[in-house]
Design a protein around this motif. Structure first.
Motif, PDB file in Angstrom:
ATOM      1  N   LEU A 149       0.817  -1.215   0.000  1.00 42.14           N
ATOM      2  CA  LEU A 149       0.000   0.000   0.000  1.00 42.14           C
ATOM      3  C   LEU A 149       0.850   1.265   0.000  1.00 42.14           C
ATOM      4  O   LEU A 149       0.309   2.368   0.015  1.00 42.14           O
ATOM      5  CB  LEU A 149      -0.937  -0.018   1.204  1.00 42.14           C
ATOM      6  N   SER A 150       2.178   1.110  -0.013  1.00 41.42           N
ATOM      7  CA  SER A 150       3.049   2.271  -0.149  1.00 41.42           C
ATOM      8  C   SER A 150       3.184   2.722  -1.597  1.00 41.42           C
ATOM      9  O   SER A 150       3.768   3.765  -1.874  1.00 41.42           O
ATOM     10  CB  SER A 150       4.442   1.958   0.412  1.00 41.42           C
ATOM     11  N   PHE A 151       2.688   1.907  -2.537  1.00 41.21           N
ATOM     12  CA  PHE A 151       2.758   2.247  -3.952  1.00 41.21           C
ATOM     13  C   PHE A 151       1.339   2.338  -4.508  1.00 41.21           C
ATOM     14  O   PHE A 151       0.740   1.351  -4.905  1.00 41.21           O
ATOM     15  CB  PHE A 151       3.555   1.195  -4.721  1.00 41.21           C
ATOM     16  N   GLY A 152       0.817   3.539  -4.497  1.00 36.75           N
ATOM     17  CA  GLY A 152      -0.507   3.795  -5.036  1.00 36.75           C
ATOM     18  C   GLY A 152      -0.510   5.092  -5.817  1.00 36.75           C
ATOM     19  O   GLY A 152       0.540   5.674  -6.117  1.00 36.75           O
ATOM     20  N   LEU A 153      -1.694   5.558  -6.143  1.00 40.43           N
ATOM     21  CA  LEU A 153      -1.799   6.775  -6.943  1.00 40.43           C
ATOM     22  C   LEU A 153      -1.203   7.976  -6.219  1.00 40.43           C
ATOM     23  O   LEU A 153      -0.589   8.844  -6.840  1.00 40.43           O
ATOM     24  CB  LEU A 153      -3.262   7.039  -7.305  1.00 40.43           C
ATOM     25  N   THR A 275     -18.455  12.640 -10.064  1.00 40.83           N
ATOM     26  CA  THR A 275     -19.645  11.816 -10.207  1.00 40.83           C
ATOM     27  C   THR A 275     -19.519  10.575  -9.316  1.00 40.83           C
ATOM     28  O   THR A 275     -18.417  10.206  -8.898  1.00 40.83           O
ATOM     29  CB  THR A 275     -19.821  11.372 -11.662  1.00 40.83           C
ATOM     30  N   PRO A 276     -20.643   9.908  -9.019  1.00 44.01           N
ATOM     31  CA  PRO A 276     -20.561   8.674  -8.218  1.00 44.01           C
ATOM     32  C   PRO A 276     -19.642   7.620  -8.829  1.00 44.01           C
ATOM     33  O   PRO A 276     -18.929   6.913  -8.111  1.00 44.01           O
ATOM     34  CB  PRO A 276     -22.014   8.197  -8.173  1.00 44.01           C
ATOM     35  N   ALA A 277     -19.633   7.522 -10.166  1.00 45.77           N
ATOM     36  CA  ALA A 277     -18.758   6.540 -10.814  1.00 45.77           C
ATOM     37  C   ALA A 277     -17.294   6.890 -10.592  1.00 45.77           C
ATOM     38  O   ALA A 277     -16.457   6.013 -10.341  1.00 45.77           O
ATOM     39  CB  ALA A 277     -19.074   6.465 -12.309  1.00 45.77           C
ATOM     40  N   GLU A 278     -16.955   8.177 -10.690  1.00 48.06           N
ATOM     41  CA  GLU A 278     -15.577   8.602 -10.450  1.00 48.06           C
ATOM     42  C   GLU A 278     -15.192   8.389  -8.992  1.00 48.06           C
ATOM     43  O   GLU A 278     -14.058   8.009  -8.676  1.00 48.06           O
ATOM     44  CB  GLU A 278     -15.411  10.067 -10.846  1.00 48.06           C
ATOM     45  N   LYS A 279     -16.138   8.647  -8.102  1.00 48.08           N
ATOM     46  CA  LYS A 279     -15.876   8.412  -6.678  1.00 48.08           C
ATOM     47  C   LYS A 279     -15.600   6.927  -6.426  1.00 48.08           C
ATOM     48  O   LYS A 279     -14.671   6.569  -5.686  1.00 48.08           O
ATOM     49  CB  LYS A 279     -17.070   8.887  -5.853  1.00 48.08           C
ATOM     50  N   LEU A 280     -16.379   6.056  -7.045  1.00 48.45           N
ATOM     51  CA  LEU A 280     -16.184   4.616  -6.895  1.00 48.45           C
ATOM     52  C   LEU A 280     -14.823   4.190  -7.438  1.00 48.45           C
ATOM     53  O   LEU A 280     -14.148   3.323  -6.872  1.00 48.45           O
ATOM     54  CB  LEU A 280     -17.297   3.853  -7.621  1.00 48.45           C
ATOM     55  N   GLY A 281     -14.392   4.830  -8.527  1.00 49.26           N
ATOM     56  CA  GLY A 281     -13.105   4.495  -9.123  1.00 49.26           C
ATOM     57  C   GLY A 281     -11.935   4.786  -8.213  1.00 49.26           C
ATOM     58  O   GLY A 281     -10.853   4.182  -8.364  1.00 49.26           O
ATOM     59  N   LEU A 282     -12.113   5.689  -7.259  1.00 54.11           N
ATOM     60  CA  LEU A 282     -11.023   6.011  -6.328  1.00 54.11           C
ATOM     61  C   LEU A 282     -10.679   4.845  -5.410  1.00 54.11           C
ATOM     62  O   LEU A 282      -9.603   4.822  -4.809  1.00 54.11           O
ATOM     63  CB  LEU A 282     -11.402   7.228  -5.482  1.00 54.11           C
ATOM     64  N   LEU A 283     -11.572   3.862  -5.291  1.00 55.41           N
ATOM     65  CA  LEU A 283     -11.325   2.738  -4.391  1.00 55.41           C
ATOM     66  C   LEU A 283     -10.120   1.904  -4.821  1.00 55.41           C
ATOM     67  O   LEU A 283      -9.517   1.221  -3.982  1.00 55.41           O
ATOM     68  CB  LEU A 283     -12.568   1.851  -4.300  1.00 55.41           C
ATOM     69  N   VAL A 284      -9.757   1.947  -6.095  1.00 54.74           N
ATOM     70  CA  VAL A 284      -8.628   1.138  -6.550  1.00 54.74           C
ATOM     71  C   VAL A 284      -7.304   1.896  -6.438  1.00 54.74           C
ATOM     72  O   VAL A 284      -6.236   1.327  -6.700  1.00 54.74           O
ATOM     73  CB  VAL A 284      -8.820   0.664  -8.007  1.00 54.74           C
ATOM     74  N   THR A 285      -7.353   3.160  -6.043  1.00 54.67           N
ATOM     75  CA  THR A 285      -6.134   3.973  -6.045  1.00 54.67           C
ATOM     76  C   THR A 285      -5.092   3.586  -4.998  1.00 54.67           C
ATOM     77  O   THR A 285      -3.930   3.966  -5.157  1.00 54.67           O
ATOM     78  CB  THR A 285      -6.468   5.466  -5.888  1.00 54.67           C
ATOM     79  N   PRO A 286      -5.396   2.848  -3.919  1.00 58.43           N
ATOM     80  CA  PRO A 286      -4.323   2.499  -2.971  1.00 58.43           C
ATOM     81  C   PRO A 286      -3.180   1.698  -3.566  1.00 58.43           C
ATOM     82  O   PRO A 286      -2.077   1.709  -3.027  1.00 58.43           O
ATOM     83  CB  PRO A 286      -5.068   1.701  -1.894  1.00 58.43           C
ATOM     84  N   THR A 287      -3.411   0.989  -4.675  1.00 53.59           N
ATOM     85  CA  THR A 287      -2.315   0.263  -5.324  1.00 53.59           C
ATOM     86  C   THR A 287      -2.151   0.649  -6.790  1.00 53.59           C
ATOM     87  O   THR A 287      -1.281   0.095  -7.480  1.00 53.59           O
ATOM     88  CB  THR A 287      -2.531  -1.263  -5.253  1.00 53.59           C
ATOM     89  N   LEU A 288      -2.941   1.584  -7.287  1.00 54.97           N
ATOM     90  CA  LEU A 288      -2.942   1.904  -8.719  1.00 54.97           C
ATOM     91  C   LEU A 288      -1.813   2.875  -9.062  1.00 54.97           C
ATOM     92  O   LEU A 288      -1.774   3.993  -8.556  1.00 54.97           O
ATOM     93  CB  LEU A 288      -4.288   2.503  -9.121  1.00 54.97           C
ATOM     94  N   MET A 289      -0.909   2.448  -9.951  1.00 58.70           N
ATOM     95  CA  MET A 289       0.152   3.323 -10.446  1.00 58.70           C
ATOM     96  C   MET A 289       0.331   3.218 -11.951  1.00 58.70           C
ATOM     97  O   MET A 289       0.625   4.207 -12.614  1.00 58.70           O
ATOM     98  CB  MET A 289       1.486   2.999  -9.763  1.00 58.70           C
ATOM     99  N   THR A 290       0.174   2.042 -12.495  1.00 54.12           N
ATOM    100  CA  THR A 290       0.510   1.811 -13.901  1.00 54.12           C
ATOM    101  C   THR A 290      -0.754   1.571 -14.728  1.00 54.12           C
ATOM    102  O   THR A 290      -1.856   1.447 -14.208  1.00 54.12           O
ATOM    103  CB  THR A 290       1.441   0.602 -14.043  1.00 54.12           C
ATOM    104  N   ARG A 291      -0.530   1.488 -16.034  1.00 52.10           N
ATOM    105  CA  ARG A 291      -1.627   1.220 -16.963  1.00 52.10           C
ATOM    106  C   ARG A 291      -1.681  -0.248 -17.365  1.00 52.10           C
ATOM    107  O   ARG A 291      -2.342  -0.606 -18.348  1.00 52.10           O
ATOM    108  CB  ARG A 291      -1.481   2.107 -18.204  1.00 52.10           C
TER     109      ARG A 291
END
Length: 556
Positions: A149-153, A275-291
């Motif tokens: 969890l040290s590598f996220g957005l 938007t609610p969809a964008e807010k929901l998308g933030l849930l994956v940011t704790p580990t999200l860095m790459t494409r």
């Protein structure tokens, strides 16, 4: 009551195989191997910030420039003409203090590498500390979770100050929860614990203001979530020194927001909601860095595991008197109540408030930390224990290797910045227009602040400096940044309205495009000075020619 010891590698079969002298040799060997593995994965994670030349972490180049500017300010008459340096204690003081210490030894870019490394070390240590103190869990599993969890957005955004503040906050919350249980049990050391919290809480404030506010919310919720609520509320007095410091700093900011010699800078604090969809998308940011999608899948798996363990733990702590139940039960109640409170705040917060961005997204890792910390191993089935003990190392290693490989691929995208920035002479005024600041490898906008790498090496005026208490820098009336159009947003250029810019204010225009993009259109007052890859440097025809020795500036 004392929590029951727990060993992350102790499955039921292994527990039955223990002997009178303690754990079996096989169990001790596996435990030792797990700790060695934690150190190995941690080393890979740390090296991500040190082995590559180009940094993909958005705000780190800006911090390098600001650290260098502050460090040389007293000897730089040029920068004194355009800036006022007015530092005082506040929510970013720890970050500035560490930066000034590092720059004296390893330079400004080395300083930001060190600052970015600190959360990767501090987060696993904070989680290990919390689990051991609250649950007597002596396993390395939460160290692996901390690394993952040290590598996220937010790591990619370069929010090293906030991430370090969160680590400090987790330690402070652990000390607070221990104080709460000691208060419930009328433990003889409760006064000593109260004094420790009183001494530690101001450190949380100077580490990061946002993290400190989250601590206050969690402390308040945990006070009334369980235990002897009246006695717990009385212990809030331990936070008086920190609250007094925060109040004094707030008074300073209101009474002296414009240091002598500077112009008032009051950015509009307009909230921006998603938007609610964008807010929901933030849930994956704790580990999200790459494409790649790999870190996205890992985030989903971690959340499913955390939710499943939460359900099992919450079922086990629903009943019983708040004072008489085991200490670990009271800790879990407090942690899950705090996680719920932060979750509700996350839903209510905007995504940005003026210049302060990613407001709601900063709470997502905190909710996940609290949910994972609150797990009671004793109520998990063997399959869940195996998933925790073997899955955490796999996830941490995958994230660390992924960050390393992505950073290697990023070097080709960044190629040319050294040569282009090397053409900037000392005392130049540089308008930065990153029309395409994005990466094909990483998410976020890693090229937004690359102009500050030149500022890290020599006195310059660049177009986007953070003017507030955190940077301790404010503009003088002669600073051309104060005359930029309202449409200028370095991190999100919708377009360039050239007539709105006072081009005579700037000696150079730095632009970043895709490496394959054609030469951008620019007013005739500027001529091409240098082009490498996706980097374009244009010189104002009225400005003196660039320093022929510019390439010798040695940008790191």
């Amino acid at each position: 009551m004392t929590p029951q010891p727990s060993d992350s590698l102790e499955a039921p079969a292994a527990a039955q195989a223990t002997v009178a002298g303690g754990a079996t040799p096989a169990l001790r060997s596996r435990t030792r191997a797990a700790w060695i593995g934690l150190v190995g994965v941690g080393l890979v994670a740390v090296l991500v910030f040190w082995v590559f030349e180009a940094l993909p972490f958005q705000d780190l180049p800006a911090h390098a420039g600001l650290i260098a500017l502050r460090h040389r300010f007293s000897q730089s008459a040029f920068e004194q003409h355009f800036f006022v340096l007015a530092p005082h204690i506040g929510p970013y003081s720890l970050f500035r203090f560490l930066g000034e210490g590092f720059v004296r030894v390893i330079g400004p870019v080395g300083a930001v590498r060190a600052l970015a490394t600190l959360p990767v070390i501090a987060t696993p240590l904070a989680l290990l500390f919390a689990r051991r103190r609250l649950y007597d869990d002596r396993s390395p599993s939460y160290g692996f979770i901390g690394l993952a969890l040290s590598f996220g957005l937010m790591t990619l955004l370069g929010f090293a100050s906030y991430l370090l503040g969160v680590s400090v906050m987790l330690v402070g919350l652990t000390l607070w929860l221990e104080l709460m249980v000691a208060t419930d049990d009328e433990a003889p050391d409760r006064t000593r614990r109260e004094l420790i919290v009183a001494a530690f809480a101001p450190l949380m404030f100077v580490a990061h203001g946002h993290a400190f506010v989250l601590f206050l919310l969690c402390a308040g919720v945990s006070t009334i979530a369980t235990g002897n609520r009246f006695a717990r509320i009385l212990r809030i007095r331990a936070l008086v020194p920190a609250l007094a410091l925060a109040g004094w700093v707030a008074w300073l900011e209101r009474g002296a927001t414009t240091p002598p010699g500077s112009l008032p800078v009051v950015p509009p604090l307009v909230p921006l909601f998603q938007t609610p969809a964008e807010k929901l998308g933030l849930l994956v940011t704790p580990t999200l860095m790459t494409r790649t999608g790999i870190d996205f899948i890992i985030a989903v798996v971690v959340w499913f595991f955390a939710v499943a363990c939460t359900v099992l733990t919450v079922r086990s702590i629903r009943s019983g008197d708040g004072v008489k139940v085991a200490a670990e039960v009271r800790h879990s109640r407090a942690l899950y109540a705090s996680a719920l409170a932060l979750g509700l705040v996350f839903l209510a917060l905007p995504h940005a408030i003026g210049w302060f961005g990613f407001v709601d997204g900063r709470l997502v890792p905190m909710v996940l930390y609290l949910a994972l910390l609150g797990i009671r191993r004793s109520v998990l089935p063997p399959s869940f224990l195996r998933a925790l003990d073997t899955g955490a190392p796999v996830v941490a290693a995958t994230i660390a290797v992924l960050a390393m490989v992505a950073s290697y691929r990023f070097q080709a995208e960044a190629a040319g910045y050294q040569q282009v920035l090397g053409r900037l002479p000392v005392n130049a005024r540089v308008l930065n227009l990153p029309v395409d600041p994005n990466s094909d490898v990483f998410t976020a906008h890693p090229f937004v602040h690359y102009d500050k790498l030149a500022l890290a090496d020599r006195p310059l005026v660049v177009s986007d400096i953070w003017f507030h208490q955190g940077s301790a820098l404010y503009p003088t009336p002669d600073n051309p940044a104060v005359r930029l159009p309202a449409s200028y947003s370095e991190s999100d250029l919708k377009g360039i309205d050239w007539p709105a810019y006072q081009l005579s204010d700037w000696d150079f225009v730095l632009m970043r495009t895709k490496p394959s993009a054609p030469q951008p259109t620019i007013p005739s007052a500027f001529v091409l000075e240098e082009h490498r890859g996706g980097w374009w440097l244009f010189r104002h025809t009225a400005a003196a020619h660039s320093n022929p020795a510019g390439d010798a500036h040695g940008l790191p």
